[in-house]
Design a protein around this motif. Structure first.
Motif, PDB file in Angstrom:
ATOM      1  N   THR A  14      -3.045 -28.477 -40.326  1.00 45.90           N
ATOM      2  CA  THR A  14      -1.614 -28.149 -40.287  1.00 45.90           C
ATOM      3  C   THR A  14      -0.847 -29.021 -41.271  1.00 45.90           C
ATOM      4  OG1 THR A  14      -1.873 -27.482 -37.987  1.00 45.90           O
ATOM      5  CG2 THR A  14       0.383 -27.909 -38.746  1.00 45.90           C
ATOM      6  N   LEU A  15      -0.919 -30.346 -41.083  1.00 41.96           N
ATOM      7  CA  LEU A  15      -0.326 -31.271 -42.049  1.00 41.96           C
ATOM      8  C   LEU A  15      -1.340 -31.630 -43.141  1.00 41.96           C
ATOM      9  CD1 LEU A  15       1.293 -33.779 -39.494  1.00 41.96           C
ATOM     10  CD2 LEU A  15       2.498 -31.985 -40.786  1.00 41.96           C
ATOM     11  N   PHE A  16      -2.616 -31.728 -42.731  1.00 41.01           N
ATOM     12  CA  PHE A  16      -3.665 -32.242 -43.624  1.00 41.01           C
ATOM     13  C   PHE A  16      -4.729 -31.183 -43.856  1.00 41.01           C
ATOM     14  CE2 PHE A  16      -1.779 -35.838 -41.432  1.00 41.01           C
ATOM     15  CZ  PHE A  16      -1.468 -36.674 -42.499  1.00 41.01           C
ATOM     16  N   ASP A  17      -5.200 -31.132 -45.096  1.00 44.77           N
ATOM     17  CA  ASP A  17      -6.216 -30.155 -45.466  1.00 44.77           C
ATOM     18  C   ASP A  17      -7.607 -30.733 -45.201  1.00 44.77           C
ATOM     19  OD1 ASP A  17      -7.873 -28.313 -46.583  1.00 44.77           O
ATOM     20  OD2 ASP A  17      -7.047 -28.441 -48.615  1.00 44.77           O
ATOM     21  N   VAL A  18      -8.254 -30.249 -44.134  1.00 46.35           N
ATOM     22  CA  VAL A  18      -9.578 -30.793 -43.781  1.00 46.35           C
ATOM     23  C   VAL A  18     -10.606 -30.525 -44.877  1.00 46.35           C
ATOM     24  CG1 VAL A  18      -9.209 -30.672 -41.281  1.00 46.35           C
ATOM     25  CG2 VAL A  18     -10.217 -28.701 -42.454  1.00 46.35           C
ATOM     26  N   GLN A  93      -8.719 -39.994 -45.317  1.00 42.23           N
ATOM     27  CA  GLN A  93      -7.905 -39.926 -46.540  1.00 42.23           C
ATOM     28  C   GLN A  93      -7.701 -38.475 -46.973  1.00 42.23           C
ATOM     29  OE1 GLN A  93      -9.667 -42.587 -49.472  1.00 42.23           O
ATOM     30  NE2 GLN A  93      -9.742 -44.284 -48.026  1.00 42.23           N
ATOM     31  N   LEU A  94      -7.664 -37.589 -45.994  1.00 39.07           N
ATOM     32  CA  LEU A  94      -7.434 -36.166 -46.305  1.00 39.07           C
ATOM     33  C   LEU A  94      -6.091 -36.002 -47.002  1.00 39.07           C
ATOM     34  CD1 LEU A  94      -8.463 -34.569 -42.880  1.00 39.07           C
ATOM     35  CD2 LEU A  94      -9.837 -34.612 -44.983  1.00 39.07           C
ATOM     36  N   LYS A  95      -6.034 -35.025 -47.900  1.00 42.69           N
ATOM     37  CA  LYS A  95      -4.759 -34.716 -48.570  1.00 42.69           C
ATOM     38  C   LYS A  95      -3.833 -33.983 -47.618  1.00 42.69           C
ATOM     39  CE  LYS A  95      -4.115 -32.745 -52.376  1.00 42.69           C
ATOM     40  NZ  LYS A  95      -4.180 -31.749 -53.468  1.00 42.69           N
ATOM     41  N   HIS A  96      -2.564 -34.322 -47.657  1.00 45.20           N
ATOM     42  CA  HIS A  96      -1.635 -33.478 -46.905  1.00 45.20           C
ATOM     43  C   HIS A  96      -1.210 -32.306 -47.790  1.00 45.20           C
ATOM     44  CE1 HIS A  96       1.798 -35.425 -48.964  1.00 45.20           C
ATOM     45  NE2 HIS A  96       1.181 -36.560 -48.737  1.00 45.20           N
ATOM     46  N   TYR A  97      -0.824 -31.209 -47.156  1.00 48.69           N
ATOM     47  CA  TYR A  97      -0.432 -30.015 -47.907  1.00 48.69           C
ATOM     48  C   TYR A  97       0.828 -30.313 -48.717  1.00 48.69           C
ATOM     49  CZ  TYR A  97      -3.934 -27.297 -45.479  1.00 48.69           C
ATOM     50  OH  TYR A  97      -5.129 -26.822 -45.010  1.00 48.69           O
ATOM     51  N   ASP A  98       0.932 -29.630 -49.856  1.00 54.69           N
ATOM     52  CA  ASP A  98       1.982 -29.910 -50.842  1.00 54.69           C
ATOM     53  C   ASP A  98       3.391 -29.977 -50.256  1.00 54.69           C
ATOM     54  OD1 ASP A  98       0.206 -30.093 -52.902  1.00 54.69           O
ATOM     55  OD2 ASP A  98       0.409 -27.991 -53.517  1.00 54.69           O
ATOM     56  N   GLU A 120      -7.480 -42.375 -32.232  1.00 55.03           N
ATOM     57  CA  GLU A 120      -6.611 -43.290 -32.988  1.00 55.03           C
ATOM     58  C   GLU A 120      -7.266 -43.828 -34.256  1.00 55.03           C
ATOM     59  OE1 GLU A 120      -4.326 -46.318 -30.926  1.00 55.03           O
ATOM     60  OE2 GLU A 120      -4.315 -45.045 -29.134  1.00 55.03           O
ATOM     61  N   ASN A 121      -8.576 -44.110 -34.152  1.00 51.47           N
ATOM     62  CA  ASN A 121      -9.276 -44.698 -35.305  1.00 51.47           C
ATOM     63  C   ASN A 121      -9.487 -43.705 -36.448  1.00 51.47           C
ATOM     64  OD1 ASN A 121     -11.244 -43.114 -34.152  1.00 51.47           O
ATOM     65  ND2 ASN A 121     -12.733 -44.763 -33.873  1.00 51.47           N
ATOM     66  N   MET A 122      -9.173 -42.440 -36.221  1.00 51.97           N
ATOM     67  CA  MET A 122      -9.211 -41.441 -37.296  1.00 51.97           C
ATOM     68  C   MET A 122      -7.786 -41.057 -37.705  1.00 51.97           C
ATOM     69  SD  MET A 122     -12.505 -40.735 -37.802  1.00 51.97           S
ATOM     70  CE  MET A 122     -12.568 -39.169 -38.681  1.00 51.97           C
ATOM     71  N   LEU A 123      -6.944 -40.851 -36.720  1.00 52.94           N
ATOM     72  CA  LEU A 123      -5.616 -40.284 -36.937  1.00 52.94           C
ATOM     73  C   LEU A 123      -4.637 -41.289 -37.565  1.00 52.94           C
ATOM     74  CD1 LEU A 123      -3.809 -37.790 -36.405  1.00 52.94           C
ATOM     75  CD2 LEU A 123      -3.336 -38.733 -34.125  1.00 52.94           C
ATOM     76  N   PHE A 129      -2.416 -43.694 -44.586  1.00 54.42           N
ATOM     77  CA  PHE A 129      -2.861 -43.469 -45.963  1.00 54.42           C
ATOM     78  C   PHE A 129      -1.974 -42.456 -46.680  1.00 54.42           C
ATOM     79  CE2 PHE A 129      -5.360 -41.185 -49.145  1.00 54.42           C
ATOM     80  CZ  PHE A 129      -5.845 -42.239 -49.910  1.00 54.42           C
ATOM     81  N   SER A 130      -1.521 -41.462 -45.921  1.00 56.93           N
ATOM     82  CA  SER A 130      -0.736 -40.369 -46.520  1.00 56.93           C
ATOM     83  C   SER A 130       0.655 -40.800 -46.976  1.00 56.93           C
ATOM     84  CB  SER A 130      -0.580 -39.227 -45.506  1.00 56.93           C
ATOM     85  OG  SER A 130       0.340 -39.604 -44.486  1.00 56.93           O
ATOM     86  N   GLY A 131       1.115 -41.926 -46.419  1.00 55.31           N
ATOM     87  CA  GLY A 131       2.474 -42.359 -46.721  1.00 55.31           C
ATOM     88  C   GLY A 131       3.537 -41.637 -45.922  1.00 55.31           C
ATOM     89  N   LEU A 132       3.129 -40.738 -45.022  1.00 54.09           N
ATOM     90  CA  LEU A 132       4.097 -39.938 -44.261  1.00 54.09           C
ATOM     91  C   LEU A 132       4.590 -40.645 -42.997  1.00 54.09           C
ATOM     92  CD1 LEU A 132       2.288 -36.435 -44.381  1.00 54.09           C
ATOM     93  CD2 LEU A 132       4.180 -37.206 -45.848  1.00 54.09           C
ATOM     94  N   GLU A 133       3.940 -41.746 -42.657  1.00 53.81           N
ATOM     95  CA  GLU A 133       4.207 -42.377 -41.362  1.00 53.81           C
ATOM     96  C   GLU A 133       5.688 -42.621 -41.062  1.00 53.81           C
ATOM     97  OE1 GLU A 133       2.351 -46.172 -40.706  1.00 53.81           O
ATOM     98  OE2 GLU A 133       1.902 -45.651 -38.626  1.00 53.81           O
TER      99      GLU A 133
END
Lengths: 219, 219
Positions: A14-18, A93-98, A120-123, A129-133
């Motif tokens: 949804t937010l991140f491209d698996v 370190q998945l990319k988030h969608y544009d 938690e250790n994944m999310l 990493f995404s900078g969206l936090e």
């Protein structure tokens, strides 16, 4: 339509491209990256839902590891412990969608929450990493209650943490099983239909269907 | 190994080939039969497992109908009510796998039970049509308790009806999710691995893996 007081986002898909791990997979398994990535995700979802039904909860990092191993084997390849760790690190370190960042910025001032099956250790490393936090008011893991979506108990936990009424929630997911579970629980739902698929035939139609997150701005 | 007192068989995929509807599908949708059949089965399993997790039980005939409609739509086709009924009727006339009758005959004298997620209105006509009915001592539908496999409550119900101890059951299925659920519950399991797939990575290994039902005779 009642006022939406909490916007709750699923994370994976949804937010991140698996499938942004495909490059890493292709460097380990030339020409097999796409097949392995597709099976990895398919079995990951299958495994956490099966564990929910069987009453055999294991956290998302373990399930993600198990499903990777299965996907590699199904493609007649092998993987060692270092390679598994490397791929799990890529999954943090998945990319988030544009469009994600722009949409989240436009929605600032609202309660914006991530609610994911990810442990938690994944999310948390992923969102950091995404900078969206800084754009989210809360990040909720289903692992805190050890109930995977689409179990009603999982959505109930997120609702409790959000501190609003269930009809004040807009829940967004690209995953048909997740959007059905959220609708079944009583959230308003917007299905982010990134792959142009038909609506699930579960008599739980989403309230809105958008092709990406930008659609939410029209809600 | 303790003595096996009840041989319990899954039906769809294990005794019966769910893809034997492909000819009928191909006559409705030329060249699309295989794609539709594969998606039909995939979504059928997905839907009854999701319904189990969401607490929204609907019987197998409804789920089979819903998943057919989805599969047709995903392949950019349409289906009317008569065609749906026709396909559901085909699902009551699935072919059993070649070796089934011979294996059941060789096992006569033992308790041979079918235990399926199929509702009675799908499962009983199927077994009658196949001519295999006299070879079984009982046919149990998960619909009687309205709990789908792989929920533990489903296997518990079959065990109760079989009237033996759980370690006296040999459960056979071609479905990875089913064989995992049965093992999780405590049955001995033989996975009929018809498609040569890897064992599921769920830490619930089957006790035996055979490529078809003939393997059971070596148990």
């Amino acid at each position: 339509m009642p006022t939406i007081k909490a916007y709750i986002f699923d994370a994976y898909g949804t937010l991140f491209d698996v499938h942004s791990v495909m490059k890493e997979l292709n460097s380990l398994y030339p020409d097999k990256g796409e097949a392995i990535s597709q099976t990895w995700r398919k079995k990951q979802v299958e495994y956490f839902i099966l564990r929910q039904v069987m009453g055999r909860y294991k956290p998302f990092d373990q399930v993600t590891r198990d499903s990777l191993v299965y996907a590699v084997k199904e493609n007649d390849q092998s993987i060692d412990e270092d390679q598994i760790e490397h791929m799990l690190e890529s999954y943090r370190q998945l990319k988030h969608y544009d469009e994600t960042e722009e949409v989240l910025k436009q929605l600032q001032g609202n309660e914006l929450i991530v609610f994911s099956n990810g442990s938690e250790n994944m999310l948390h490393p992923l969102i950091q990493f995404s900078g969206l936090e800084p754009l989210f008011s809360d990040v909720i893991s289903a692992d805190e209650i050890k109930q995977y979506k689409p179990a009603p108990a999982a959505y109930a936990y997120a609702l409790e943490k959000a501190g609003v009424k269930r009809e004040e929630v807009l829940f967004m997911s690209s995953n048909g099983w997740d959007i059905s579970g959220a609708k079944s629980f009583g959230f308003h739902t917007a299905w982010i239909n990134r792959n142009g698929l038909p609506v699930e035939e579960l008599q739980l139609k989403p309230d809105a269907v958008y092709e990406d997150l930008k659609g939410i701005l029209e809600w």
